[in-house]
Design a protein around this motif. Structure first.
Motif, PDB file in Angstrom:
ATOM      1  N   LYS A  24       0.840  -1.207   0.000  1.00  0.00           N
ATOM      2  CA  LYS A  24       0.000   0.000   0.000  1.00  0.00           C
ATOM      3  C   LYS A  24       0.869   1.249   0.000  1.00  0.00           C
ATOM      4  O   LYS A  24       0.639   2.177  -0.780  1.00  0.00           O
ATOM      5  N   LYS A  25       1.896   1.256   0.844  1.00  0.00           N
ATOM      6  CA  LYS A  25       2.819   2.401   0.885  1.00  0.00           C
ATOM      7  C   LYS A  25       3.512   2.584  -0.459  1.00  0.00           C
ATOM      8  O   LYS A  25       3.631   3.709  -0.969  1.00  0.00           O
ATOM      9  N   THR A  26       3.939   1.480  -1.047  1.00  0.00           N
ATOM     10  CA  THR A  26       4.663   1.557  -2.316  1.00  0.00           C
ATOM     11  C   THR A  26       3.765   2.061  -3.435  1.00  0.00           C
ATOM     12  O   THR A  26       4.203   2.810  -4.311  1.00  0.00           O
ATOM     13  N   ILE A  27       2.514   1.655  -3.425  1.00  0.00           N
ATOM     14  CA  ILE A  27       1.560   2.142  -4.433  1.00  0.00           C
ATOM     15  C   ILE A  27       1.384   3.653  -4.311  1.00  0.00           C
ATOM     16  O   ILE A  27       1.375   4.370  -5.316  1.00  0.00           O
ATOM     17  N   TYR A  28       1.267   4.150  -3.090  1.00  0.00           N
ATOM     18  CA  TYR A  28       1.129   5.598  -2.910  1.00  0.00           C
ATOM     19  C   TYR A  28       2.382   6.333  -3.366  1.00  0.00           C
ATOM     20  O   TYR A  28       2.296   7.390  -4.004  1.00  0.00           O
ATOM     21  N   VAL A  29       3.564   5.775  -3.051  1.00  0.00           N
ATOM     22  CA  VAL A  29       4.817   6.376  -3.530  1.00  0.00           C
ATOM     23  C   VAL A  29       4.844   6.370  -5.061  1.00  0.00           C
ATOM     24  O   VAL A  29       5.312   7.311  -5.703  1.00  0.00           O
ATOM     25  N   GLY A  30       4.293   5.312  -5.662  1.00  0.00           N
ATOM     26  CA  GLY A  30       4.287   5.164  -7.111  1.00  0.00           C
ATOM     27  C   GLY A  30       3.335   6.089  -7.835  1.00  0.00           C
ATOM     28  O   GLY A  30       3.362   6.154  -9.082  1.00  0.00           O
ATOM     29  N   LEU A  31       2.485   6.802  -7.109  1.00  0.00           N
ATOM     30  CA  LEU A  31       1.571   7.748  -7.764  1.00  0.00           C
ATOM     31  C   LEU A  31       2.342   8.820  -8.537  1.00  0.00           C
ATOM     32  O   LEU A  31       1.869   9.311  -9.570  1.00  0.00           O
ATOM     33  N   ALA A  32       3.524   9.185  -8.040  1.00  0.00           N
ATOM     34  CA  ALA A  32       4.339  10.179  -8.748  1.00  0.00           C
ATOM     35  C   ALA A  32       4.766   9.644 -10.102  1.00  0.00           C
ATOM     36  O   ALA A  32       4.749  10.361 -11.113  1.00  0.00           O
ATOM     37  N   PHE A  33       5.131   8.351 -10.151  1.00  0.00           N
ATOM     38  CA  PHE A  33       5.539   7.749 -11.422  1.00  0.00           C
ATOM     39  C   PHE A  33       4.332   7.546 -12.338  1.00  0.00           C
ATOM     40  O   PHE A  33       4.447   7.629 -13.562  1.00  0.00           O
ATOM     41  N   LEU A  34       3.176   7.278 -11.738  1.00  0.00           N
ATOM     42  CA  LEU A  34       1.942   7.140 -12.522  1.00  0.00           C
ATOM     43  C   LEU A  34       1.639   8.423 -13.285  1.00  0.00           C
ATOM     44  O   LEU A  34       1.351   8.398 -14.486  1.00  0.00           O
ATOM     45  N   LEU A  35       1.694   9.555 -12.603  1.00  0.00           N
ATOM     46  CA  LEU A  35       1.346  10.809 -13.281  1.00  0.00           C
ATOM     47  C   LEU A  35       2.400  11.199 -14.315  1.00  0.00           C
ATOM     48  O   LEU A  35       2.078  11.815 -15.344  1.00  0.00           O
ATOM     49  N   ILE A  36       3.663  10.814 -14.073  1.00  0.00           N
ATOM     50  CA  ILE A  36       4.706  11.065 -15.066  1.00  0.00           C
ATOM     51  C   ILE A  36       4.426  10.267 -16.345  1.00  0.00           C
ATOM     52  O   ILE A  36       4.452  10.805 -17.458  1.00  0.00           O
ATOM     53  N   SER A  37       4.137   8.975 -16.196  1.00  0.00           N
ATOM     54  CA  SER A  37       3.880   8.118 -17.362  1.00  0.00           C
ATOM     55  C   SER A  37       2.614   8.541 -18.096  1.00  0.00           C
ATOM     56  O   SER A  37       2.559   8.487 -19.332  1.00  0.00           O
ATOM     57  N   THR A  95      10.077  15.227  -2.202  1.00  0.00           N
ATOM     58  CA  THR A  95       8.694  15.704  -2.306  1.00  0.00           C
ATOM     59  C   THR A  95       8.572  17.139  -2.812  1.00  0.00           C
ATOM     60  O   THR A  95       7.681  17.429  -3.629  1.00  0.00           O
ATOM     61  N   PRO A  96       9.414  18.089  -2.370  1.00  0.00           N
ATOM     62  CA  PRO A  96       9.264  19.466  -2.878  1.00  0.00           C
ATOM     63  C   PRO A  96       9.358  19.554  -4.400  1.00  0.00           C
ATOM     64  O   PRO A  96       8.635  20.333  -5.025  1.00  0.00           O
ATOM     65  N   TYR A  97      10.225  18.740  -5.005  1.00  0.00           N
ATOM     66  CA  TYR A  97      10.364  18.758  -6.468  1.00  0.00           C
ATOM     67  C   TYR A  97       9.133  18.173  -7.146  1.00  0.00           C
ATOM     68  O   TYR A  97       8.701  18.662  -8.189  1.00  0.00           O
ATOM     69  N   VAL A  98       8.579  17.125  -6.541  1.00  0.00           N
ATOM     70  CA  VAL A  98       7.363  16.519  -7.083  1.00  0.00           C
ATOM     71  C   VAL A  98       6.213  17.532  -7.037  1.00  0.00           C
ATOM     72  O   VAL A  98       5.445  17.661  -7.996  1.00  0.00           O
ATOM     73  N   ILE A  99       6.109  18.263  -5.944  1.00  0.00           N
ATOM     74  CA  ILE A  99       5.022  19.252  -5.797  1.00  0.00           C
ATOM     75  C   ILE A  99       5.151  20.353  -6.840  1.00  0.00           C
ATOM     76  O   ILE A  99       4.215  20.605  -7.624  1.00  0.00           O
ATOM     77  N   GLY A 285      -4.196  17.077 -17.124  1.00  0.00           N
ATOM     78  CA  GLY A 285      -3.691  18.004 -16.110  1.00  0.00           C
ATOM     79  C   GLY A 285      -4.413  17.847 -14.791  1.00  0.00           C
ATOM     80  O   GLY A 285      -3.789  17.858 -13.716  1.00  0.00           O
ATOM     81  N   PHE A 286      -5.741  17.685 -14.849  1.00  0.00           N
ATOM     82  CA  PHE A 286      -6.539  17.523 -13.627  1.00  0.00           C
ATOM     83  C   PHE A 286      -6.170  16.232 -12.892  1.00  0.00           C
ATOM     84  O   PHE A 286      -5.998  16.234 -11.660  1.00  0.00           O
ATOM     85  N   ILE A 287      -6.031  15.130 -13.636  1.00  0.00           N
ATOM     86  CA  ILE A 287      -5.668  13.859 -12.999  1.00  0.00           C
ATOM     87  C   ILE A 287      -4.273  13.943 -12.391  1.00  0.00           C
ATOM     88  O   ILE A 287      -4.033  13.399 -11.299  1.00  0.00           O
ATOM     89  N   MET A 288      -3.351  14.632 -13.062  1.00  0.00           N
ATOM     90  CA  MET A 288      -2.016  14.825 -12.489  1.00  0.00           C
ATOM     91  C   MET A 288      -2.111  15.500 -11.122  1.00  0.00           C
ATOM     92  O   MET A 288      -1.459  15.079 -10.162  1.00  0.00           O
ATOM     93  N   PHE A 295      -1.024  11.674  -3.309  1.00  0.00           N
ATOM     94  CA  PHE A 295       0.371  11.423  -2.944  1.00  0.00           C
ATOM     95  C   PHE A 295       0.757  12.201  -1.687  1.00  0.00           C
ATOM     96  O   PHE A 295       1.332  11.641  -0.739  1.00  0.00           O
ATOM     97  N   LEU A 296       0.427  13.489  -1.662  1.00  0.00           N
ATOM     98  CA  LEU A 296       0.787  14.328  -0.510  1.00  0.00           C
ATOM     99  C   LEU A 296       0.022  13.924   0.749  1.00  0.00           C
ATOM    100  O   LEU A 296       0.545  14.012   1.863  1.00  0.00           O
ATOM    101  N   TYR A 297      -1.212  13.456   0.581  1.00  0.00           N
ATOM    102  CA  TYR A 297      -2.032  13.053   1.726  1.00  0.00           C
ATOM    103  C   TYR A 297      -1.518  11.749   2.336  1.00  0.00           C
ATOM    104  O   TYR A 297      -1.567  11.565   3.568  1.00  0.00           O
ATOM    105  N   LYS A 298      -1.000  10.862   1.477  1.00  0.00           N
ATOM    106  CA  LYS A 298      -0.641   9.529   1.945  1.00  0.00           C
ATOM    107  C   LYS A 298       0.857   9.308   2.155  1.00  0.00           C
ATOM    108  O   LYS A 298       1.246   8.360   2.850  1.00  0.00           O
ATOM    109  N   VAL A 299       1.693  10.147   1.551  1.00  0.00           N
ATOM    110  CA  VAL A 299       3.145   9.928   1.615  1.00  0.00           C
ATOM    111  C   VAL A 299       3.805  11.007   2.469  1.00  0.00           C
ATOM    112  O   VAL A 299       3.874  12.170   2.074  1.00  0.00           O
TER     113      VAL A 299
END
Length: 530
Positions: A24-37, A95-99, A285-288, A295-299
């Motif tokens: 579960k933690k890894t999936i939340y961390v992976g949200l950043a890679f999801l939005l990139i892809s 995280t600051p760079y992701v935001i 853009g909205f889904i990103m 991501f910010l809520y869970k990570v």
């Protein structure tokens, strides 16, 4: 994604109780890679069509623009990766760079849609390009000389009109054109439409300049957080579990890519030209931003890093390779390394040309949308990872790669002989292409790092990405140049040749093919999805 070094766990009592990946933690961390892809899939599908259809760039010029992200990546990915290593922020190092990167990239991407929409309206109101496009958008090989002759009569005087008229002279009034002549005359007509769009762009270049500037800054913003987003997983995951975590991250990336493909299908913008992409830009853009919010809520990066450090201390995880001697590589291994890297270069030259140009090729050559074939390719690749991982462990990496290369060459050659009538077979061809690419991708990166020693894994990872990105810089330009001079149908023969060359270089590789460890099912997904 980086494969990790070997480690020893000097704690026997706690291993079974604590050595489990928190999915579960890894999936939340992976949200950043999801939005990139998700972003890159939408970008690669939409932007070439806008550049060619609405601004009138030729294949070479549009290829140059499409290579820009890889040029920037060569410099910006390592820079921001290094910068994030040195960052000390209350939100953590990554995280600051992701935001910042996600927010600015999403808004810039949406902003590009308004520029595109403005250019579309200019074409609608100030030219007759769309009316001329309507004459041919559904035409196929059954069209006779008479039908094409009517279309030629509607054209303004140009070299394209002359060439098309000359080609038709060899046919009787109700004759159908040969396959080659059909592709040539249709290609001339689409280039004729693009030339009119280019005239509009030259007459009022401000719109194009604004679009390119916004595109450039969007790419810069995407580059600011890709390395930090990828580095976050190793930061919060102990070494023995990083392979499984890496697989989850890559699966999240696949979900992001498939999300974009399905979106384009639902919006119906994957087949025709001069469509309004506003909602595609806005929804992506909205889904990103939504994924960023979750991501910010869970990570909580700092908390997860502390938990990981504590767990490493409890398990007494020691990196055995930190103290290994760095033996000088033998000549034979060095030759194998070069052959593998050149193989990577050549098969990316072929594969990336197809993925970059397919959104222009499929509608204009095969009269079909490009989204469904891409979706099938992604799906078969994901399904194929498990059996490919199992088979590779039994027969070895090199044999599996050679199988994938042969299958990829056969697929690209088969695609080259498809027509509008047989275009439905592209679904089968790209489905097999997904399996071929997975067979190559699962094994090629491990063969490179297998030749590394100790802490050199990062350096060899750099070699791999340098050769793959170099190909992705060159091939949009080179394939575009070929398509400008020989027509769109040269795309798949071009790709086939480079894939065949990669077979030759890979065939002579002698090292890097050790038998992999037996992996769990989820670890079979542990590959780079790019």
């Amino acid at each position: 994604m980086k494969h990790q070094k070997n480690v020893t766990i000097k704690s026997k009592t706690k291993e079974k109780g604590t050595m489990k990946l928190n999915y579960k933690k890894t999936i939340y961390v992976g949200l950043a890679f999801l939005l990139i892809s998700m972003f890159w899939q939408a970008y690669d599908a939409i932007i070439p069509k806008i550049l060619i259809d609405k601004f009138g760039l030729n294949q070479t010029a549009s290829g140059a623009v499409m290579a820009l992200d890889n040029v920037l990546a060569l410099f910006l990915l390592p820079f921001f990766g290094y910068l994030s290593d040195k960052t000390n922020h209350k939100k953590g190092r990554r995280t600051p760079y992701v935001i910042i990167g996600t927010i600015l990239a999403a808004f810039l991407f949406v902003g590009m849609s308004f520029v595109d929409n403005y250019q579309t309206k200019k074409i609608e109101t100030e030219t007759n390009i769309i009316e001329k496009y309507e004459l041919v958008k559904n035409i196929d090989e059954d069209a006779t000389k008479a039908e094409w002759g009517i279309i030629v009569l509607t054209m303004d005087e140009s070299s394209y009109k002359t060439s098309m008229a000359n080609l038709l002279e060899d046919y009787s009034l109700f004759d159908k054109l040969s396959k080659d002549d059909y592709n040539t005359i249709k290609d001339h007509y689409y280039n004729y439409l693009a030339s009119h769009a280019w005239e509009e762009t030259k007459a009022s270049p401000a719109v194009f300049i604004i679009f390119i500037v916004m595109l450039f800054f969007t790419l810069v913003m995407m580059s600011t957080f890709r390395s930090p987003a990828v580095a976050l997983m190793p930061d919060v995951t102990i070494k023995p579990l990083r392979s499984k975590a890496n697989a989850v991250i890559n699966l999240m990336g696949a979900v992001g890519a498939i999300t974009s493909i399905i979106l384009l299908m639902i919006l119906g913008v994957d087949k025709y030209s001069y469509v309004n992409y506003l909602w595609a830009f806005v929804i992506v853009g909205f889904i990103m931003l939504m994924m960023l919010a979750i991501f910010l809520y869970k990570v909580d990066e700092k908390k997860l890093v502390e938990e990981k450090i504590k767990l490493e201390a409890e398990l007494k995880i020691v990196d055995e390779e930190e103290n290994q001697a760095h033996d000088q590589m033998s000549k034979a291994k060095f030759v194998s390394l070069l052959l593998i890297l050149f193989s990577v270069f050549f098969w990316f030259m072929g594969y990336n040309a197809v993925t970059t140009k397919l959104s222009d090729y499929a509608p204009k050559v095969l009269n079909m949308g490009y989204a469904t074939p891409l979706l099938i390719a992604q799906a078969t690749a994901i399904v194929g990872f498990i059996p490919i991982g199992i088979i590779s462990s039994k027969i070895g990496r090199k044999k599996m790669i050679l199988f994938g290369v042969v299958l990829l060459a056969v697929c690209f050659f088969s695609a080259s002989i498809l027509t509008a009538k047989t275009g439905i077979l592209l679904y089968v061809v790209l489905g097999l292409t997904g399996i071929a690419w997975a067979s190559i991708n699962v094994n090629s990166y491990p063969m490179v790092v297998e030749l590394s020693r100790g802490t050199d894994v990062g350096k060899y990872t750099g070699y791999y990405y340098t050769f793959s990105m170099a190909a992705q810089i060159v091939t949009p330009l080179l394939s575009g140049l070929f398509m400008d001079n020989f027509g769109r149908t040269i795309l798949f023969p071009y790709a086939t040749v480079f894939v065949i060359v990669s077979f030759v270089t890979m065939f002579f590789v002698k090292h890097g093919d050790v038998k992999p460890e037996v992996k769990s099912i989820i670890e079979s997904f542990d590959v780079d999805m790019d």
